[in-house]
Design an enzyme around this catalytic site. Structure first.
Site, short mmCIF file in Angstrom:
data_model
loop_
_atom_site.label_atom_id
_atom_site.label_comp_id
_atom_site.label_asym_id
_atom_site.label_seq_id
_atom_site.Cartn_x
_atom_site.Cartn_y
_atom_site.Cartn_z
N LYS A 196 10.44 21.77 -19.60
CA LYS A 196 11.38 20.70 -19.27
C LYS A 196 10.94 20.03 -17.98
O LYS A 196 11.11 20.57 -16.89
CB LYS A 196 12.81 21.23 -19.10
N GLU A 272 9.26 29.04 -7.51
CA GLU A 272 8.62 28.38 -6.35
C GLU A 272 9.63 27.36 -5.86
O GLU A 272 9.85 26.33 -6.51
CB GLU A 272 7.29 27.76 -6.79
N CYS A 306 6.35 20.51 -1.37
CA CYS A 306 7.09 21.69 -0.92
C CYS A 306 6.47 22.28 0.34
O CYS A 306 7.15 22.90 1.14
CB CYS A 306 7.12 22.73 -2.02
N GLU A 408 16.07 21.61 4.42
CA GLU A 408 14.94 20.88 3.83
C GLU A 408 15.35 19.42 3.60
O GLU A 408 16.35 19.15 2.94
CB GLU A 408 14.52 21.51 2.51
P1 NAD Z 1 15.57 20.31 -8.67
O1 NAD Z 1 15.83 21.76 -8.46
O2 NAD Z 1 16.68 19.36 -8.50
O3 NAD Z 1 15.03 20.07 -10.17
C1 NAD Z 1 13.90 20.73 -10.66
C2 NAD Z 1 14.02 20.85 -12.16
O4 NAD Z 1 15.11 21.70 -12.47
C3 NAD Z 1 14.27 19.53 -12.86
O5 NAD Z 1 13.54 19.52 -14.07
C4 NAD Z 1 15.77 19.58 -13.12
O6 NAD Z 1 16.19 18.81 -14.21
C5 NAD Z 1 15.97 21.06 -13.41
N1 NAD Z 1 17.32 21.56 -13.19
C6 NAD Z 1 18.22 21.15 -12.29
N2 NAD Z 1 19.36 21.90 -12.39
C7 NAD Z 1 19.13 22.81 -13.37
C8 NAD Z 1 19.91 23.86 -13.94
N3 NAD Z 1 21.15 24.14 -13.53
N4 NAD Z 1 19.37 24.60 -14.93
C9 NAD Z 1 18.11 24.36 -15.36
N5 NAD Z 1 17.34 23.37 -14.88
C10 NAD Z 1 17.83 22.61 -13.88
O7 NAD Z 1 14.32 19.96 -7.75
P2 NAD Z 1 13.67 18.51 -7.52
O8 NAD Z 1 14.60 17.70 -6.70
O9 NAD Z 1 13.19 18.00 -8.83
O10 NAD Z 1 12.37 18.89 -6.67
C11 NAD Z 1 12.34 18.98 -5.29
C12 NAD Z 1 12.46 20.43 -4.84
O11 NAD Z 1 11.40 21.20 -5.40
C13 NAD Z 1 12.33 20.61 -3.34
O12 NAD Z 1 13.30 21.54 -2.91
C14 NAD Z 1 10.93 21.19 -3.17
O13 NAD Z 1 10.74 21.95 -2.01
C15 NAD Z 1 10.82 22.02 -4.40
N6 NAD Z 1 9.42 22.30 -4.72
C16 NAD Z 1 8.92 23.57 -4.51
C17 NAD Z 1 7.57 23.84 -4.77
C18 NAD Z 1 6.97 25.20 -4.53
O14 NAD Z 1 5.89 25.46 -5.03
N7 NAD Z 1 7.62 26.09 -3.79
C19 NAD Z 1 6.74 22.82 -5.25
C20 NAD Z 1 7.29 21.55 -5.44
C21 NAD Z 1 8.63 21.31 -5.19
#
Ligand code: NAD
Length: 504
Positions: A196, A272, A306, A408
Site C-alpha cells: 500500500k 522504520e 527520515c 519531528e
Molecule cells: P504516515 O504514517 O502518515 O503514512 C505512511 C503510510 O501509512 C501511508 O501509506 C498511509 O496511508 C499509511 N497509514 C496511515 N495510517 C494508517 C493506519 N492506521 N493503518 C495502516 N496504514 C496507515 O507517514 P507519512 O506522512 O506518509 O511519511 C512521513 C513519515 O515517515 C515521517 O514521520 C518520517 O520520519 C517517516 N519516515 C521514516 C523512515 C525511516 O526509515 N525511519 C523513512 C521515511 C519516512
C-alpha cells in the site's frame, strides 16, 4: 488545468510530461483492477490534478491478500534460491531500462527535482534488488554439533522459510526508494506482498507492477492496493487475518496504530519510523565539509527525509561564524520547477503538510527563536504559487525544552544550538524520545568513534551523512522504530527459520 487524457486504468505508464493526468488502478493477481471509489492526486508543484486513483475497499483488500496467499502455494513456491536471485537481478535491469518512466512517476507525485530522482532514487531502487540478490546468493545457515551426555551428539540446522503474506506500507517522501527497500527483501526470502503506497504517491508502486510482469514474477506475488490509512485501505490491510506480518515506514503515531491493529493476532512488525536527528559540530571539524554535509542533511528533499537533521549542536567557539556560513548556503538553494536544471529544492508534498510545517515556523517564534533564514512561504509567481512551496529555515535561540526542538517537523528547517564540551553535546543530542540517526563532525578520529558509539540511535555517521552500505543494519530505537533491515539483517523479519535437531 493540464490536458485531461483519461485512459482506461491499465496503469501503463511511460515517460511523458509530468502534468499529463493519468488513471491508476489497483494491481492484483497480475491484473489491473479498477472499480469502487476514486480520489484525485494533486501535484505539489502547482496544485493541478495529476492522477485519478482507484481506492481499494475492504473487498478489494481481501482479494489482494487472497491472491498473495494463493501465490505462495503456486509456482512461486517452486522458485529455488537461484531462480529468485536471477529474478531479482532481472527486476533491477528492467528498472534501469525504464529509468525515465520512474523519473516521470516520482516527479509527478512529489515535485522533486528531476536530477535528484534520476541520480539518487532510480539507481538506488535497482541497487535494492541487486543487494538482496547477492545476499541470498551467498547466504548459508550454519549447522551445529551439540554434545550430549554419554558421548552422544545431535546435529542442529535451520531452514529458512518465507514469513508468508507481507503487508508493505510505505510513505510519500521517497516513494520508489522506500518501496523497493522492502519489496526486494520480501521477494528475496520467498514472500508474497500486498503493497500500500501512500495516497500522495501511488504512481511508482503501480509502475513497479509493470516491471514485475516484464521480469517474470508470478501473478499474485506482487499486489498493489491504493487508498488511505485509518478507516481505509491501510487499516483493512493490517487488520486482515490473512496477513502474516507488516513492514511499515512512516510516522511513529501510525506505527503505534498498526501495532494495535496486529496485536490481537500477534503478528510480527518491522517499523522504520520518524526521527528528530541531531548533528554535532566540534570546533576541530573540517568546517567546509561540515557545512556542505549539513546543507544536505537539513535541506535535501526539502527536509522530508527520515534521516534529516533538525537539531544542530555547534561548539561555542565557532558558533557565530558557522551559523553565518550555513545561512549563506541556505540562501544559495534554488526553489523551482522539477525540470529546471538549476533547481536544488522542490516543494513539500502537499498543502496539508505545509500547514503542519508552517505551524512549527510560528511555534518556533513563539518559543523565542530568532529566524536567521526563511520562516515562511516564498513568492514564486504563477503557476508555482498554486503548489506547496516553503522557505528553507534556520533558527537560533531555542533549547532542548522547546517543542520545535523535540517534535519531528519533516520540513527544511533546523534549530542551531551552542554547546561547550563533549559530554554536554552527547547529552543534548541524546535528549529525545526518537533515536534514528546522528552525525558527528570532527577531525579527531578518537573522538569521532567515541561520540558516535555513545549516540542513542540506530545509525551514527562520522564526517558524513546518508552514506549507506545496504548490507548494514538500518532502523531506529525509541519512537524511531522496531527491528533492523538491510542485507542479512532483513532475514530476521522476512524469513521464519525452522530448526531441525537430529540425534546422531
Ligand atoms: P504516515 O504514517 O502518515 O503514512 C505512511 C503510510 O501509512 C501511508 O501509506 C498511509 O496511508 C499509511 N497509514 C496511515 N495510517 C494508517 C493506519 N492506521 N493503518 C495502516 N496504514 C496507515 O507517514 P507519512 O506522512 O506518509 O511519511 C512521513 C513519515 O515517515 C515521517 O514521520 C518520517 O520520519 C517517516 N519516515 C521514516 C523512515 C525511516 O526509515 N525511519 C523513512 C521515511 C519516512
Amino acid at each position: 488545468m493540464p490536458p485531461s487524457t483519461h485512459r482506461e486504468p491499465t496503469g501503463t505508464q511511460s515517460a511523458r510530461p509530468h502534468s499529463e493526468r493519468i488513471t491508476l488502478a489497483n494491481f492484483i493477481d497480475g491484473k489491473h483492477v479498477a472499480g469502487g471509489r476514486t480520489f484525485e492526486n494533486i501535484s505539489p508543484v502547482d496544485g493541478s490534478v495529476v492522477a485519478t486513483v482507484h481506492e481499494a475497499g475492504a473487498d478489494t483488500v481481501d482479494t489482494a491478500v487472497q491472491a498473495a496467499r494463493k501465490a505462495l502455494e503456486g509456482p512461486w513456491a517452486a522458485f529455488s534460491v537461484t531462480d529468485r536471485v536471477r529474478m531479482l537481478r532481472r527486476i533491477a535491469d528492467v528498472i534501469e531500462a525504464r529509468s525515465e518512466d520512474f523519473v516521470t512517476a516520482e516527479v509527478r507525485d512529489t515535485g522533486r527535482p528531476e536530477k535528484v530522482v534520476r541520480d539518487l532514487d532510480v539507481p538506488r531502487a535497482a541497487m535494492n534488488f541487486r543487494v538482496f540478490a547477492d545476499c541470498i546468493a551467498s547466504a548459508s545457515l550454519p549447522a551445529y554439533l551439540t554434545d550430549l551426555a554419554h558421548g552422544r551428539q545431535a546435529l542442529n540446522y535451520a531452514v529458512n522459510k518465507p514469513l508468508g503474506v507481507v503487508a508493505v506500507i510505505v510513505p510519500w517522501n521517497l516513494p520508489l526508494l522506500l518501496l523497493t527497500w522492502k519489496v526486494a527483501p520480501a521477494l528475496a526470502y520467498g514472500n508474497a506482498v500486498v503493497v500500500k503506497p501512500s495516497e500522495e504517491t501511488p504512481s511508482s508502486a503501480t509502475l513497479l507492477a509493470e516491471i514485475m510482469v516484464e521480469a517474470g514474477v508470478p501473478a499474485g506475488v506482487y499486489n498493489v492496493i491504493n487508498g488511505f490509512g485509518t478507516g481505509s485501505t491501510g487499516e483493512f490491510l493490517t487488520t486482515h487475518r490473512g496477513v502474516d506480518g507488516v513492514t511499515f515506514t512512516g510516522e511513529s503515531a501510525t506505527g503505534s496504530a498498526i501495532m494495535r491493529a496486529v496485536a490481537p493476532s500477534v503478528r510480527p512488525v518491522s517499523f522504520e519510523l520518524g526521527g528528530k536527528n541531531a548533528a554535532i559540530i566540534f570546533d576541530d571539524a573540517n568546517l567546509e565539509a561540515a557545512l556542505d554535509g549539513l546543507t544536505r542533511s537539513i535541506f535535501l528533499n526539502t527536509g522530508q527525509v527520515c534521516l534529516s537533521t533538525e537539531r544542530v549542536y555547534i561548539q561555542r567557539g565557532i558558533f557565530d561564524q558557522f551559523t553565518a556560513e550555513l545561512v549563506q548556503r541556505g540562501r544559495a538553494l534554488r526553489l523551482g520547477a522539477p525540470d529546471e536544471p538549476s533547481t536544488t529544492t522542490g516543494p513539500l508534498i502537499s498543502r496539508q503538510h505545509r500547514d503542519k510545517v508552517l505551524s512549527y515556523y510560528d511555534l518556533a517564534v513563539q518559543e523565542g527563536a530568532e529566524v536567521l533564514l526563511g520562516g515562511g512561504v516564498p513568492d514564486l509567481g504563477a503557476p508555482l504559487d498554486g503548489g506547496a512551496w516553503i522557505q528553507p529555515t534556520l533558527w537560533v535561540g531555542l533549547d532542548n525544552t522547546a517543542r520545535t526542538v523535540r517534535e519531528e517537523i519533516f520540513g527544511p528547517a533546523a534549530a542551531l544550538i551552542p554547546f561547550d564540551i563533549e559530554d554536554e553535546a552527547i547529552r543534548l543530542a541524546n535528549d529525545t524520545d526518537y533515536g534514528l540517526a546522528a552525525a558527528v563532525w570532527t577531525s579527531n578520529l578518537e573522538r569521532g568513534h567515541r561520540v558516535a558509539q555513545r549516540m542513542r540511535v540506530g545509525m551514527a555517521w562520522v564526517n558524513t551523512w546518508f552514506l549507506r552500505d545496504l548490507r548494514s543494519p538500518f532502523g531506529g530505537i525509541g519512537l524511531s522504530g522496531i527491528g533492523r533491515e538491510g542485507g542479512e539483517h532483513s532475514a530476521h523479519f522476512y524469513a521464519e527459520p525452522t530448526n531441525v535437531c537430529v540425534q546422531l
